[in-house]
Structure formats: C-alpha cells, structure tokens
Design an enzyme around this catalytic site. Structure first.
Site, PDB file in Angstrom:
ATOM      1  N   GLU A  38      -4.693 -10.135  14.920  1.00  0.00           N
ATOM      2  CA  GLU A  38      -4.389 -10.388  16.339  1.00  0.00           C
ATOM      3  C   GLU A  38      -3.845  -9.125  16.986  1.00  0.00           C
ATOM      4  O   GLU A  38      -3.204  -8.301  16.327  1.00  0.00           O
ATOM      5  CB  GLU A  38      -3.420 -11.573  16.499  1.00  0.00           C
ATOM      6  CG  GLU A  38      -2.144 -11.487  15.666  1.00  0.00           C
ATOM      7  CD  GLU A  38      -0.904 -11.166  16.485  1.00  0.00           C
ATOM      8  OE1 GLU A  38      -1.023 -10.432  17.489  1.00  0.00           O
ATOM      9  OE2 GLU A  38       0.185 -11.644  16.092  1.00  0.00           O
ATOM     10  N   ARG A  63       5.784 -15.679  12.105  1.00  0.00           N
ATOM     11  CA  ARG A  63       4.432 -16.241  12.182  1.00  0.00           C
ATOM     12  C   ARG A  63       3.590 -15.383  13.127  1.00  0.00           C
ATOM     13  O   ARG A  63       3.219 -15.786  14.210  1.00  0.00           O
ATOM     14  CB  ARG A  63       4.491 -17.689  12.670  1.00  0.00           C
ATOM     15  CG  ARG A  63       5.084 -18.669  11.680  1.00  0.00           C
ATOM     16  CD  ARG A  63       5.308 -20.032  12.315  1.00  0.00           C
ATOM     17  NE  ARG A  63       4.090 -20.507  12.971  1.00  0.00           N
ATOM     18  CZ  ARG A  63       4.080 -21.227  14.098  1.00  0.00           C
ATOM     19  NH1 ARG A  63       5.212 -21.513  14.710  1.00  0.00           N
ATOM     20  NH2 ARG A  63       2.944 -21.632  14.619  1.00  0.00           N
ATOM     21  N   HIS A 108     -10.624   2.985  12.729  1.00  0.00           N
ATOM     22  CA  HIS A 108     -10.388   1.819  11.882  1.00  0.00           C
ATOM     23  C   HIS A 108      -9.877   2.281  10.529  1.00  0.00           C
ATOM     24  O   HIS A 108     -10.374   3.246   9.953  1.00  0.00           O
ATOM     25  CB  HIS A 108     -11.673   1.000  11.702  1.00  0.00           C
ATOM     26  CG  HIS A 108     -11.477  -0.207  10.835  1.00  0.00           C
ATOM     27  ND1 HIS A 108     -10.621  -1.223  11.181  1.00  0.00           N
ATOM     28  CD2 HIS A 108     -11.992  -0.532   9.625  1.00  0.00           C
ATOM     29  CE1 HIS A 108     -10.632  -2.142  10.224  1.00  0.00           C
ATOM     30  NE2 HIS A 108     -11.448  -1.744   9.268  1.00  0.00           N
ATOM     31  N   ASP A 123     -10.199  -4.136   2.680  1.00  0.00           N
ATOM     32  CA  ASP A 123      -9.941  -4.149   4.123  1.00  0.00           C
ATOM     33  C   ASP A 123      -9.598  -5.567   4.550  1.00  0.00           C
ATOM     34  O   ASP A 123     -10.454  -6.447   4.553  1.00  0.00           O
ATOM     35  CB  ASP A 123     -11.188  -3.648   4.861  1.00  0.00           C
ATOM     36  CG  ASP A 123     -11.009  -3.576   6.367  1.00  0.00           C
ATOM     37  OD1 ASP A 123      -9.912  -3.914   6.855  1.00  0.00           O
ATOM     38  OD2 ASP A 123     -11.967  -3.187   7.057  1.00  0.00           O
TER      39      ASP A 123
END
Length: 268
Positions: A38, A63, A108, A123
């Site tokens: 997220e 969380r 990345h 990953d």
C-alpha cells in the site's frame, strides 16, 4: 535490530529459524498475505522513512503495509536476521507498459538471496502483481509458484522477470546483478514518494495476496482474482465502502479517515 518474534507473529510463521530454502519459501508466501502492499503515505504527502525502527513500527507493530522499498527493506532485515546472505538489487518496471514507451527509472527494489540450493530472486513488494515465492536465479526455467507460473529471461544486459498470463508471457521488470546500497534506495525512495508526478503521489494502489485470492485496489477499482480463475471487479462509490475494504479485505488501519482518502482518488 530486527524483532523476529514479532514479525513471525505478524505473518503467522511457526517454522524453524534456519537459513534454508524451505524457510525462505514459507516466509515469502506468508508475508504478502499478512502485510499488504500500500502507498497511503505517499498519497497523503507524508514522508516514507526506510530506517528499520520506523518500518517495524509501521508494518509489524501496526496494521499497515508499505510499498516496495519498505517491504523489501523489512524482508531483507528478517532474512539477514535468520542468517541468509542477501544482496539488494534495482529493477526497471515494464509491467503493463507499452513497448514504445520511454524506459522507467530503476525505481523498484529486488533482493537476491543465496541459499544452499543456489541464488534466488525474492520480492515481497511488487504492487500490481505481488509474487508468492522466490524465483531461482536461472534463465529459461518455468517455475510454478502458489500464485502462478514465473520465469527469468536473460540477455547480455539484464534479466527480465516474466509472468504467465492467459494471454501469454508478460514482462514484469528488468534488473541487473549490480549491488545497490542504502543511499541508492534513499534517493529513489524520495523521488517515488515525493516527486509531484510520481504515480504513488497521485494514485492509490493496494494489494494483498493469499493462497485463495489476489485482492487489488487501484483508486476506486477493486478487483478480486480467485485461485480458481474467477475475477470479480467493482467500483467503490463511497468512503464507507473504501473503509470497509481497507479493514475487511486488506486488514489495514489507514493513517487518515476514509473521507480524506476517498477525496484523493481520481475517477476510474
């Protein structure tokens, strides 16, 4: 220092703390099921620190999830705490991009993990197509994972991770084996989280991968891809629907209320 006991409790791991391939595979499968990808902090204009204390507080003690630099930095600390030898790498994302598009930056984070069975690419932080298992660093071998078939294709210049979709093999990202250092990730993490044109500043991307279903949320578009091949897609139309999805489907307690988050999202 990495708190392994708290991390294992967070992901539900009860196996041995040994630097073996079965341990690596078990952790890799459990992590994206428990700690979702997220990008809520960049979306809200908040900083994304990569120090281990901050990552543990956010993703283990709360969380919350995180995006690639957070996820794989945390996972690297876990693996090194167990005793694995880990090398940080960098990749250019090519997932779902037109072939004539200008190359993306190497933005990345990927890990190379050495095991008694050889080197593996690991990953747990590729949002948009989370991976459920490490991939042996060997070109041309089709490798079955709990979430589909993967393979590596190698050229003189780079290695490409590919995923088998219904339409055929799809490139995911390209990388080299040049080691990356903490400062390399700090620079690109700042760009990814703070540049006004960054995708993660302007879109919400959340994904969780369990053995049963891949649940994705891109802005207001929610997609469930079940292990049996069924696909469900809906559009979230209210902040209450967003709040329910974050809590029930992703197990996320967001850093802002759903009304604030919903207002940040472009129309599908």
């Amino acid at each position: 220092m990495m708190d392994l006991s708290s991390y294992f409790a967070r992901i539900g791991y009860v196996g041995p703390r040994t630097a073996t391939l079965p341990t690596l595979r078990a952790l890799h499968t459990l992590h994206p099921a428990a700690i979702p990808f997220e990008n809520l902090d960049p979306l809200l204009g908040r900083p994304v620190p990569l120090n281990l204390d901050a990552l543990q507080a956010k993703m283990v003690g709360s969380r919350r999830g995180g995006y690639c630099f957070e996820q794989n930095t945390l996972f690297r600390a876990v693996l090194e705490g167990i005793g694995f030898s880990v090398t940080g790498l960098a990749a250019r994302v090519v997932w779902m991009t037109p072939p004539d598009r200008q190359p993306n930056p190497r933005a990345h984070m990927v890990l190379k993990v050495d095991t008694d069975d050889g080197a593996y690419i690991t990953d747990v932080g590729f949002g948009g197509f989370l991976i459920a298992a490490p991939v042996k660093l060997a070109a041309g071998i089709e490798q079955q994972t709990p979430a589909g078939m993967l393979r590596l294709a190698e050229t003189d210049d780079f290695v490409t991770l590919q995923a088998q979709l219904a339409s055929g093999w799809q490139d995911v990202y390209r990388f080299t084996l040049e080691p990356q250092f903490a400062i390399d990730y700090e620079v690109v993490n700042w760009f990814t989280s703070a540049h006004p044109n960054s995708r993660f500043r302007n879109n919400m991307l959340i994904e969780r991968l369990t053995p049963e279903v891949r649940t994705s949320l891109f802005n207001k578009r929610r997609t469930l891809r079940h292990a049996d091949g069924r696909v469900e897609e809906t559009i979230l139309s209210t902040p209450d629907e967003l709040a329910h999805s974050l809590n029930a489907e992703f197990n996320i307690e967001p850093p802002a209320d759903a009304v604030t988050l919903f207002a940040r999202l472009p129309e599908p």
